[in-house]
Design a protein around this motif. Structure first.
Motif, mmCIF file in Angstrom:
data_model
loop_
_atom_site.group_PDB
_atom_site.id
_atom_site.type_symbol
_atom_site.label_atom_id
_atom_site.label_comp_id
_atom_site.label_asym_id
_atom_site.label_seq_id
_atom_site.Cartn_x
_atom_site.Cartn_y
_atom_site.Cartn_z
ATOM 1 N N UNK A 1 -25.779 -4.952 14.443
ATOM 2 C CA UNK A 1 -25.602 -6.270 13.811
ATOM 3 C C UNK A 1 -26.915 -6.815 13.236
ATOM 4 N N UNK A 2 -27.800 -5.891 12.875
ATOM 5 C CA UNK A 2 -29.120 -6.288 12.379
ATOM 6 C C UNK A 2 -29.069 -7.205 11.176
ATOM 7 N N UNK A 3 -28.210 -6.892 10.210
ATOM 8 C CA UNK A 3 -28.123 -7.708 8.991
ATOM 9 C C UNK A 3 -27.614 -9.106 9.312
ATOM 10 N N UNK A 4 -26.626 -9.185 10.184
ATOM 11 C CA UNK A 4 -26.064 -10.483 10.572
ATOM 12 C C UNK A 4 -27.122 -11.333 11.278
ATOM 13 N N UNK A 5 -27.881 -10.725 12.183
ATOM 14 C CA UNK A 5 -28.923 -11.456 12.911
ATOM 15 C C UNK A 5 -29.993 -11.951 11.942
ATOM 16 N N UNK A 6 -30.404 -11.078 11.012
ATOM 17 C CA UNK A 6 -31.409 -11.486 10.022
ATOM 18 C C UNK A 6 -30.894 -12.622 9.150
ATOM 19 N N UNK A 7 -29.632 -12.544 8.756
ATOM 20 C CA UNK A 7 -29.018 -13.579 7.922
ATOM 21 C C UNK A 7 -29.037 -14.934 8.637
#
Length: 215
Positions: free
Chosen positions: A11-17
């Protein structure tokens, strides 16, 4: 720890977002507060009778629980980021106004007298003498406001604003959500620490004593 690493990798992209969204809400709230607070701080430094009223108003806001203030703001502005940014704005007023006031009042009277004697106008005195000497103190107020604002935004998930707080709440609602909670809590803590370090470095660079030493 393995569960945490797995969750972050998936979920890296979601966390960064959410990290980016979280920071922007805090930054916008502090930016808008700075636009209002710095002129107000200068004003009350000029007219001392206003200082107690303005600073008392700021102190009253600080005594209101953040979630309660956010709920009241939500009634007027609805769910979403506007409510959170407005809350950060109001809670950022006092530290910035107070530090601006202290910074301007702390300028040595002999310096201002010399500036007047050299023929400077009040505007020139402010822009060329007082603000440059007070800027590091003002930055300290903005630094405090930003760190506090990052914490306030974490509560913004309860009014539908998202941010890293949304990940933390999702973790508390999960059966075994420790990894999810950490995925929201660790970036929030890191954001506050990095913001404090960066703003502290800027504050020290703008300090007239350090500028003189470097020169």
């Amino acid at each position: 720890m393995e569960t945490f690493i797995t969750y972050v990798s998936q979920n890296g992209f979601y966390i960064w977002e959410e990290f980016y969204r979280h920071f922007l809400m805090a930054a916008y709230g502090v930016l808008f507060a700075s636009i209002i607070s710095i002129p107000v701080g200068i004003l009350i430094a000029r007219y001392g009778k206003l200082s107690s009223w303005v600073l008392t108003f700021g102190s009253i806001i600080q005594t209101i629980p953040v979630l309660g203030f956010m709920a009241i703001t939500m009634v007027a502005m609805g769910l979403g980021t506007t409510t959170v940014i407005t809350t950060v704005f109001f809670y950022s007023l006092l530290p910035i106004i107070q530090n601006t006031y202290v910074g301007i009042k702390g300028v040595d009277s002999t310096v201002t007298s010399a500036a007047y004697a050299s023929g400077m106008t009040r505007l020139q005195l402010l822009t060329k003498v007082e603000l440059p000497l007070a800027v590091s103190v003002i930055m300290a107020g903005i630094r405090t406001a930003l760190v506090v604002g990052i914490g306030i935004v974490a509560i913004g998930t309860f009014v539908g604003a998202g941010g890293l707080g949304a990940i933390i709440v999702r973790g508390t609602n999960a059966t075994d959500g420790t990894a999810i909670i950490l995925a929201g809590a660790i970036p929030t803590a890191l954001m506050a620490i990095v913001a404090d370090l960066v703003m502290g470095k800027i504050e020290r660079k703008l300090n007239p004593v350090n500028k003189t030493a470097t020169a």
